[in-house]
Design a protein around this motif. Structure first.
Motif, short mmCIF file in Angstrom:
data_model
loop_
_atom_site.label_atom_id
_atom_site.label_comp_id
_atom_site.label_asym_id
_atom_site.label_seq_id
_atom_site.Cartn_x
_atom_site.Cartn_y
_atom_site.Cartn_z
N ALA A 101 61.03 111.72 37.43
CA ALA A 101 60.41 111.88 38.76
C ALA A 101 59.12 111.08 38.86
CB ALA A 101 60.14 113.37 39.01
N THR A 102 58.30 111.12 37.79
CA THR A 102 57.03 110.38 37.77
C THR A 102 57.27 108.87 37.89
OG1 THR A 102 56.02 112.10 36.41
CG2 THR A 102 54.92 109.96 36.44
N THR A 103 58.28 108.38 37.19
CA THR A 103 58.61 106.94 37.23
C THR A 103 59.03 106.53 38.64
OG1 THR A 103 59.34 107.06 34.93
CG2 THR A 103 60.04 105.13 36.20
N ILE A 104 59.87 107.35 39.28
CA ILE A 104 60.34 107.05 40.64
C ILE A 104 59.17 106.94 41.62
CG2 ILE A 104 61.64 108.03 42.61
CD1 ILE A 104 63.58 109.21 40.45
N LEU A 105 58.16 107.80 41.44
CA LEU A 105 57.00 107.79 42.35
C LEU A 105 55.98 106.71 41.97
CD1 LEU A 105 56.39 111.64 42.68
CD2 LEU A 105 57.36 110.12 44.41
N LEU A 127 48.37 107.90 48.39
CA LEU A 127 47.86 109.27 48.25
C LEU A 127 49.03 110.27 48.21
CD1 LEU A 127 45.78 111.58 48.35
CD2 LEU A 127 45.70 111.29 50.83
N VAL A 128 49.96 110.10 49.13
CA VAL A 128 51.12 111.01 49.21
C VAL A 128 51.97 110.91 47.94
CG1 VAL A 128 53.29 111.45 50.42
CG2 VAL A 128 51.20 111.02 51.72
N LEU A 129 52.15 109.69 47.44
CA LEU A 129 53.00 109.49 46.26
C LEU A 129 52.31 109.94 44.96
CD1 LEU A 129 54.42 105.95 47.12
CD2 LEU A 129 55.75 108.06 47.00
N SER A 130 51.01 109.72 44.85
CA SER A 130 50.31 110.03 43.59
C SER A 130 49.96 111.51 43.43
CB SER A 130 49.03 109.19 43.47
OG SER A 130 48.14 109.50 44.53
N THR A 131 49.83 112.24 44.53
CA THR A 131 49.46 113.66 44.45
C THR A 131 50.45 114.47 43.59
OG1 THR A 131 48.30 113.55 46.56
CG2 THR A 131 48.93 115.74 45.77
N PRO A 132 51.77 114.38 43.84
CA PRO A 132 52.70 115.12 42.96
C PRO A 132 52.72 114.59 41.52
CG PRO A 132 53.92 113.76 44.55
CD PRO A 132 52.49 113.75 44.96
#
Length: 743
Positions: A101-105, A127-132
């Motif tokens: 999941a981290t790689t995809i984001l 911001l939206v992608l890095s928050t999770p």
């Protein structure tokens, strides 16, 4: 002061440890409890052994203390190991999912941050992608850092959480309030991609650790699997099956053909051949008659016998092997311990420098003192991110392991590569290591008084050996089949205990076996054959005789051949100043002959598994860095005890599991290559760590603004982020150079 007689000892599995620093934290927390006399954390086996006064403290308190710093204990002493293994498997799977999941984001964040930063709403998208990435998939870094901080401790998680957290918060501020910087003539950069990439890299490192950890107990499991679950006990009312755990000393037990022997004991009825390779390492099964000792885990090949139990449970030789393997495996520390120790000092120093730089700017800065001080503080934390430090060791290790695999050298972990180049004493097992490990016919001499055509006699000899239960018979059968001999139809076959076999062909009796056959028949051995036999025995070959009731017809020599590359490999090791020893369970005559053929002057014969491990300890006490090379179960204790353990790829599964390095081809000539690879890898690790620290030693003061009073230079956080990435690239590139180095 606690009274010794009130002290209890308990060993509990630990969950959540990922580094040697974690082990130190757990140990210190348990030790700090009132009522605990001693606590020892074994990082390799993921357990803590605690001596405590039960009237002052109970196990739930241990768990509570450990949980307070982000780890956990399993209090179920019966099924604790199984629960720990299940938890490790579950953590590994969960970590893999988080990394995916981290790689995809992270990929789109990097693309936006590096190449598309000027498109509309780029900062909001990042911001939206890095928050999770930070607060869902990388949440453990922040929670662990918080728990460590509560107890005034710091580790890698602390620096990861601080650097990524502050970079993220700084970026969020710049996203929503860019005017703050515009009014001061500065451009508001964001560092979402730096924060996300750091989280991903560190998570990948943890995945490698989890995978290695999940395999630590496989050798122990296989050793435990050598013991049967049940056994036939002989009582006044007959035979009945009971669990092995219920066997008592003195019980009379029955072992049938093909079964494993359950406990140590002494034979009192029956005869058989027992495969004791797990103890002696020798491929030839041993004949057992009344009065002979048998050992748990060894395999009864043919025939059945009865024996009395003498050692049961933890007292058996197999149980002692298991315990020694566990103790030896747990006594070692991984190479990452150095980095964790450095990080423990590095983290507080970086935090202090970042805060000091902010304070210095506020006190001594000019018009934009606070703004520039805040930028300096963030820049210090960004440039000091532990990426290069964290990658320095694993990248070199990964390349080194890959290089080894290309050359048929399978390396299990970093420790093997760290220690290999330091080895100055190597112990070799004989059978399967120096030799092939398979008995083969090397010579057959016929009585010169016989007619030239011996096809009929060959057929009779083959027929005898085909029906023989003796382990060496297989070598003779194989030899005759290779020269296409057809078996004769012999009659009235009989096995002569302790001597050999006999059968009738065309009314004449033929025999095959030991010297005792012809001495009982008072047959004289011809002088020409006698000379041959003396020569063969001097070469440590086993001689089998074929005869009729009036004369010796032939002698067959059987030996375990020395591998082609053994002598050359031993010569190479000695030329490097390494002391070479040979330990074997075989007899002194065979040991001496093999040692002489391969150029070894230091050797010991008739040694048991515990003797091999004790010899390793003896050399270690003499300050030697010991390498052990073996292939059998009997070598597993010594392999586990040694500083560097190497198994032959064609050896037993347990030896391969315990060993840190496996030679796929089982060729000893790979050992000097493995030691050279170790030296090159360690050199690369040291270079990586040197550059990682030099980068920080130069970069951190510049980031703090040390050049500003002299030339007005203040490092931009964006450049700091790029420098941080460049340091990681340089470390990886240096590691990749190892790929093209010659072995």
């Amino acid at each position: 002061m606690l009274e010794r007689e009130n002290i209890q000892t308990i060993s509990l599995p630990i969950l959540g440890m990922t580094c040697a620093a974690c082990a130190i934290s757990v140990e210190s927390m348990v030790k700090s409890l009132f009522g605990v006399q001693k606590a020892e954390v074994n990082y390799a086996t993921q357990t803590v052994k605690i001596d405590f006064d039960p009237s002052s403290v109970q196990p739930p308190k241990f768990q509570e203390a450990v949980q307070s710093i982000g780890y956990d204990l399993i209090l179920d002493t019966e099924k604790g190991k199984e629960a720990q293994e299940e938890a490790q498997k579950s953590n590994y799977k969960a970590l893999k999912r988080r990394i995916i999941a981290t790689t995809i984001l992270t990929i789109p964040i990097v693309i936006l941050g590096m190449f598309l930063m000027d498109i509309p709403y780029a900062n909001y998208m990042m911001l939206v992608l890095s928050t999770p990435v930070l607060f869902i998939f990388g949440k453990s870094f922040f929670t662990n850092a918080y728990k460590q901080a509560k107890h005034r401790k710091a580790n890698m998680d602390t620096l990861v959480a601080l650097s990524t957290g502050i970079a993220y918060l700084f970026s969020v501020f710049n996203t929503f309030y860019p005017a703050f910087w515009h009014q001061r003539g500065l451009h508001p950069h964001v560092y979402y991609e730096a924060a996300a990439v750091v989280i991903l890299f560190i998570m990948l490192g943890k995945l490698l650790e989890e995978r290695a950890k999940s395999n630590t107990s496989s050798a122990i499991k296989k050793l435990i699997g050598l013991q049967p679950k049940s056994v036939l006990i002989i009582t006044d009312s007959g035979e009945r099956e009971i669990p092995v755990s219920e066997v008592q000393v003195g019980n009379q037990l029955l072992v049938r053909s093909g079964e494993k022997i359950p406990v140590d004991g002494e034979v009192y009825n029956g005869t058989s051949y027992v495969d004791e390779s797990m103890i002696t390492g020798e491929p030839i099964a041993i004949q057992k008659i009344s009065g002979d000792k048998v050992f748990a885990g060894t395999i009864n090949q043919k025939g059945s016998f009865r024996f009395r139990a003498e050692k049961v449970g933890a007292d058996t030789m197999l149980s002692q092997i298991i315990q020694l393997v566990q103790d030896a495996q747990g006594s070692k520390a991984p190479v990452q311990k150095l980095v964790d120790k450095i990080a423990g000092i590095f983290v507080p120093i970086v935090i202090l420098i970042s805060l000091s730089s902010l304070g210095a700017w506020v006190l001594f800065g000019g018009e934009h003192a606070f703004t520039q001080g805040l930028l300096a503080m963030v820049t210090v934390l960004v440039i000091a991110c532990p990426c290069a430090l964290g990658l320095a060791t694993p990248t070199a290790i990964m390349v080194g392991i890959g290089k080894g695999a290309e050359n048929g050298i399978l390396i299990k972990d970093a420790e093997a590569l760290e220690l290999g180049y330091k080895v100055n004493a190597i112990i070799l097992d004989k059978t399967g290591t120096i030799t092939e490990g398979k008995p083969t016919v090397t010579d057959i001499y016929w009585n010169p008084a016989l007619p030239e055509d011996k096809k009929a006699l060959e057929s009779i000899f083959l027929a005898l050996e085909q029906q023989s239960e003796h382990p060496l018979a297989e070598a003779i059968v194989k030899y005759f089949r290779e020269i296409e001999v057809i078996s004769a139809p012999v009659e009235h076959f009989e096995s002569l205990t302790g001597k050999g076999v006999a059968a009738i062909f065309n009314g004449e009796k033929y025999l095959a076996g030991s010297k005792k056959l012809f001495t009982d028949l008072k047959i004289e051995i011809p002088e020409v054959l006698k000379e041959r036999v003396n020569q063969l025995q001097a070469q440590a070959k086993t001689v089998i005789y074929f005869l009729n009731e009036s004369q010796i017809l032939a002698t067959v020599a059987i030996t375990d051949k020395i591998k082609g590359g053994s002598r050359k490999a031993i010569s190479q090791l000695k030329s490097r100043g390494i002391d070479v020893y040979m330990l074997t369970g075989d007899n002194k005559q065979t040991a001496a002959a093999v040692a002489a053929q391969v150029g070894i002057t230091r050797y010991k014969a008739e040694v048991f598994p515990a003797d091999k491990a004790a010899f390793v300890k003896k050399l270690q006490a003499e300050k030697k860095v010991v390498g052990m090379i073996g292939d059998g179960i009997n070598d597993s204790q010594a392999l586990a005890q040694a500083n560097l353990s190497i198994a032959m790829g064609k050896g037993s599964d347990i030896a391969i599991d315990v060993a840190k390095i496996t030679l796929v081809s089982s060729d000893l000539q790979q050992v000097p290559k493995a030691l050279r690879l170790s030296r090159l890898t360690v050199k690369t690790i040291r270079q990586n760590l040197f550059w990682a620290f030099i980068y920080n030693l130069i970069g951190i003061p510049i980031a703090a603004g040390i050049l500003y009073p002299f030339n007005g230079f203040l490092l931009n956080p964006m450049i700091a982020g790029a420098a941080m990435a460049l340091s990681s690239v340089s470390v990886v590139s240096n590691s990749l150079r190892l790929k093209w180095r010659k072995q």
